[in-house]
Enzyme design. Structure first.
Site, short mmCIF file in Angstrom:
data_model
loop_
_atom_site.label_atom_id
_atom_site.label_comp_id
_atom_site.label_asym_id
_atom_site.label_seq_id
_atom_site.Cartn_x
_atom_site.Cartn_y
_atom_site.Cartn_z
N ASP A 292 0.80 -1.23 0.00
CA ASP A 292 0.00 0.00 0.00
C ASP A 292 0.83 1.27 0.00
O ASP A 292 0.34 2.33 -0.38
CB ASP A 292 -0.97 -0.01 1.18
CG ASP A 292 -2.16 -0.94 0.91
OD1 ASP A 292 -2.50 -1.14 -0.26
OD2 ASP A 292 -2.72 -1.48 1.88
N GLY A 294 4.34 1.27 -1.40
CA GLY A 294 5.17 1.24 -2.60
C GLY A 294 4.40 1.17 -3.90
O GLY A 294 4.92 1.55 -4.94
N GLU A 295 3.17 0.66 -3.88
CA GLU A 295 2.37 0.57 -5.10
C GLU A 295 1.31 1.65 -5.19
O GLU A 295 0.93 2.07 -6.28
CB GLU A 295 1.68 -0.80 -5.18
CG GLU A 295 2.67 -1.95 -5.41
CD GLU A 295 2.02 -3.32 -5.41
OE1 GLU A 295 2.60 -4.24 -6.00
OE2 GLU A 295 0.93 -3.50 -4.79
N GLY A 299 0.85 8.28 1.79
CA GLY A 299 0.72 9.71 2.06
C GLY A 299 -0.13 10.43 1.02
O GLY A 299 -0.94 11.29 1.35
N TYR A 375 -9.91 -0.39 1.87
CA TYR A 375 -9.44 -0.34 3.25
C TYR A 375 -9.05 1.07 3.67
O TYR A 375 -8.59 1.87 2.85
CB TYR A 375 -8.22 -1.24 3.44
CG TYR A 375 -8.57 -2.59 4.03
CD1 TYR A 375 -9.01 -2.71 5.34
CD2 TYR A 375 -8.46 -3.75 3.28
CE1 TYR A 375 -9.33 -3.95 5.88
CE2 TYR A 375 -8.78 -5.00 3.82
CZ TYR A 375 -9.21 -5.08 5.12
OH TYR A 375 -9.52 -6.31 5.65
N TYR A 377 -6.65 2.93 6.70
CA TYR A 377 -5.64 2.66 7.71
C TYR A 377 -5.33 3.93 8.49
O TYR A 377 -5.02 4.97 7.92
CB TYR A 377 -4.34 2.17 7.06
CG TYR A 377 -4.49 0.85 6.34
CD1 TYR A 377 -4.64 -0.33 7.06
CD2 TYR A 377 -4.50 0.79 4.95
CE1 TYR A 377 -4.78 -1.55 6.40
CE2 TYR A 377 -4.64 -0.42 4.29
CZ TYR A 377 -4.78 -1.58 5.02
OH TYR A 377 -4.92 -2.78 4.37
N ASP A 575 25.36 3.56 14.31
CA ASP A 575 24.05 4.17 14.02
C ASP A 575 23.17 3.09 13.40
O ASP A 575 23.38 2.69 12.26
CB ASP A 575 24.28 5.34 13.04
CG ASP A 575 22.99 6.10 12.75
OD1 ASP A 575 21.93 5.71 13.28
OD2 ASP A 575 23.07 7.08 12.00
NI NI Z 1 -8.32 -7.29 6.83
#
Ligand code: NI
Length: 637
Positions: A292, A294-295, A299, A375, A377, A575
């Protein structure tokens, strides 16, 4: 005054685009699937003083839609220079395409609906097409000659009774349209099975006009003296905490320079990727494994919180700035919400003489919501008065379902409403935690509690202990959680010790779910290898940002964490960056229909010897007038 970590502005994006235009890099068919800030180096951030000039760089990923060629352009905005232009090898294994453009969703629908094979399939099934919705879906990767290296997408069809109907309620099972977006044509149509679409009503919410209950009395959150936080541009201070709010098209919300009492805890924190693999065998869905971020870009798809009640109390909103498909800056108004919440009891004790002390907990919430198709999120960071940090992902929206014979059984899908079968699936989030416990020199260890056999070291059988295992290299740090051993991961400072002489530390406390369920020889296992472990750790590298690689769309696999960690680099006293995987595995239930109550997942970061004692001893006893000491009873009139 600009800070190097401030999010991009629309003016900067437009200025960067103008540089590309001036350099002759934009044709009428050029689009920009991704526009992201190029983050300043840590040295540049550390050296920055208020008022200093700030160099700002932007990564424009340019897609020539006429040819399918893509390139990465880095523009230095302040000086107005194109610093680099790098063609992407999208046609060479392991491939990888930039994310989908919003206009490609519409293109997908148009190509599918115009296709004679799709029309014939709908006619053969006797289904109306007027309000049919052809969803644009990332196809995964299966190596077909006409797909590998091409910009392809798949479409599944859903019926709607009218334009306002929920588009996910009436799936047309077994009708799959494969589309090449560059050639703007259908590659093939799969049409098998004749299961009737479910007729169950999937409407909900205001548009559905359902009667509302009248029995809930209002709860008002009032903060008569205002909030306890202060905001200066992207910089926030709240009680002991300070941090900077960042935002970009791919990761959404980013927290920078998170510090407690001015002491660094996190250099940067975000959730840069997630994968949603489906676990059924049907042609309609075996290939589904959405990335969700990268494809589709989390944002870019952030909700403007201008409407509704996502947050209560005195709210500070931050706008989210992204770019549209043409590379122009656009503002998502009020994309990030920040507010305070009462969180019950922080500490309490009733003394032997009956006197009591109780102090209430409060948390600062920084959140945003993103909608990707069916969906929704929520990404919620919580900072607490005791030095703890929680992250919570909220999965809601509409479960993705197919059609089946009512009353039939299916090992990979549950019947959540008559004839509506929701396949098993996972939502596996990956947080990227660039930790900085009292500075960037950190080390990592795993701590388990350990049972001990009864014997000389445990004469009464009651004893147990704990075991600390240093995780010193990338491979040794690929770990699964283990609740049966209360397993946590400890990040220690290499430069500071506490009152008892130990390195200051934080614990990553997982709330583990299942890792990736797919088999090692499956396509998704290679493409989402990050999701096969609960924990990864790497030495910080500015190029290592996305755990499934920079371009998971159409990627054959192996990118990101498995590639980076192959060298087994040292992560000792350096680091380091932690990558933590969590999230629900869904066997959907009737109660998830027609809109799913929020499913929560996440993790905690807890100070463990970072502080010398409870940092909240100084909380006032009676902060709210209705719980002053000696009072607290409701007044009845
Ligand atoms: Ni689900």
């Amino acid at each position: 005054m600009l800070h190097p970590l401030d999010p991009l502005t629309t003016a900067e994006i437009d200025a960067g685009r103008a540089v590309l235009d001036r350099e002759g890099r934009i044709t009428p068919t050029t689009r920009f699937p991704t526009v992201l800030p190029v983050e300043p180096t840590k040295d540049a951030v550390a050296a920055h003083r208020p008022g200093d000039a700030v160099e700002r760089r932007i990564l424009f990923v340019a897609l020539e839609t006429a040819t399918g060629r893509s390139a990465e352009a880095v523009v230095e905005v302040t000086g107005g220079t194109l610093e680099s232009w790098t063609e992407l090898a999208t046609d060479v294994a392991p491939y990888g395409q930039p994310p989908y453009l919003i206009e490609e969703y519409e293109l997908t629908e148009q190509i599918a609906r115009d296709d004679p094979q799709w029309q014939a399939a709908m006619a053969r099934r006797g289904l109306p097409t007027e309000f049919a919705f052809c969803a644009p879906l990332a196809p995964g990767f299966f190596g077909r000659d006409d797909e590998a290296g091409h910009r392809v997408i798949r479409s599944l069809t859903f019926l709607r009774e009218d334009e306002n109907d929920s588009p996910w309620s009436h799936p047309v099972e077994g009708l799959i349209v494969h589309i090449d977006l560059t050639e703007r044509r259908v590659l093939r149509v799969e049409d098998e099975g004749d299961v009737a679409p479910p007729t169950v009503d999937g409407r909900f919410g205001t548009a559905a006009g359902l009667p509302e209950r009248t029995t809930l009395k209002p709860v008002e959150i009032t903060q008569p003296e205002g909030p306890s936080y202060s905001v200066d541009g992207s910089a926030v201070t709240w009680q002991n905490w300070s941090f900077r709010v960042g935002f970009n098209a791919r990761e959404g919300l980013v927290l920078n320079q998170v510090a407690f009492d001015g002491r660094p805890v996190l250099s940067r924190a975000s959730v840069p990727e997630m994968v949603v693999p489906y676990g059924d065998t049907t042609p309609t869905r075996f290939w589904i494994s959405y990335f969700d971020a990268g494809e589709y870009l989390l944002g870019l798809n952030a909700n403007p919180l201008t409407l509704g009640c996502d947050c209560l109390g005195v709210i500070h909103y931050f706008d989210g700035v992204v770019a549209d498909g043409n590379g122009h800056g656009i503002t998502i108004p009020q994309a990030v919400c920040m507010h305070e919440e009462d969180y019950g009891i922080l500490w309490k004790h009733t003394q032997l003489d009956g006197t009591a002390d109780v102090r209430r907990s409060r948390r600062l919430v920084i959140s945003y919501f993103s909608t990707i198709g069916n969906y929704d999120y929520g990404f919620f960071w919580y900072l607490y008065l005791d030095g703890s940090i929680d992250f919570e992902a909220k999965a809601t929206g509409v479960v993705f379902a197919g059609a089946g014979e009512p009353g039939s059984t299916n090992p990979h899908a549950t019947e959540i409403a008559p004839g509506l079968f929701a396949p098993v699936h996972q939502h596996l989030f990956c947080a990227r935690l660039d930790v900085a416990i009292d500075g960037e020199q950190n080390s990592l260890a795993e701590i388990d509690v350990v049972r001990m056999p009864t014997g000389p070291d445990n004469p009464y059988g009651n004893a147990f202990t704990w075991q600390t295992t240093p995780l010193t290299s990338e491979r040794s740090a690929q770990r699964l959680a283990d609740p049966s051993r209360a397993r946590v991961w400890e990040i220690t400072s290499g430069s500071r010790t506490n009152a008892v002489g130990k390195p200051t530390a934080y614990h990553l406390v997982p709330r583990p779910g299942a890792t990736l369920m797919a088999q090692p020889d499956s396509s998704v296992h290679g493409r989402a290898t990050f999701a096969t472990q609960h924990l990864w750790a790497t030495p910080f590298s500015p190029a290592e940002r996305f755990p499934a690689g920079d371009y998971p769309n159409g990627h054959a696999g192996g990118g990101g964490l498995p590639a980076w960690t192959a060298a087994d680099r040292s992560i000792e006293n350096t680091d380091i960056v932690l990558w933590h995987v969590f999230g629900p595995t869904h066997i959907p239930r009737p109660e998830d229909w027609p809109v799913m109550p929020v499913d929560y997942s996440g993790f905690s970061l807890k100070p463990y010897g970072f502080l010398d004692r409870n940092p909240a001893l100084d909380l006032p006893a009676g902060i709210a007038d209705h719980c002053a000491p000696g009072g607290g009873h409701e007044h009845h009139h």
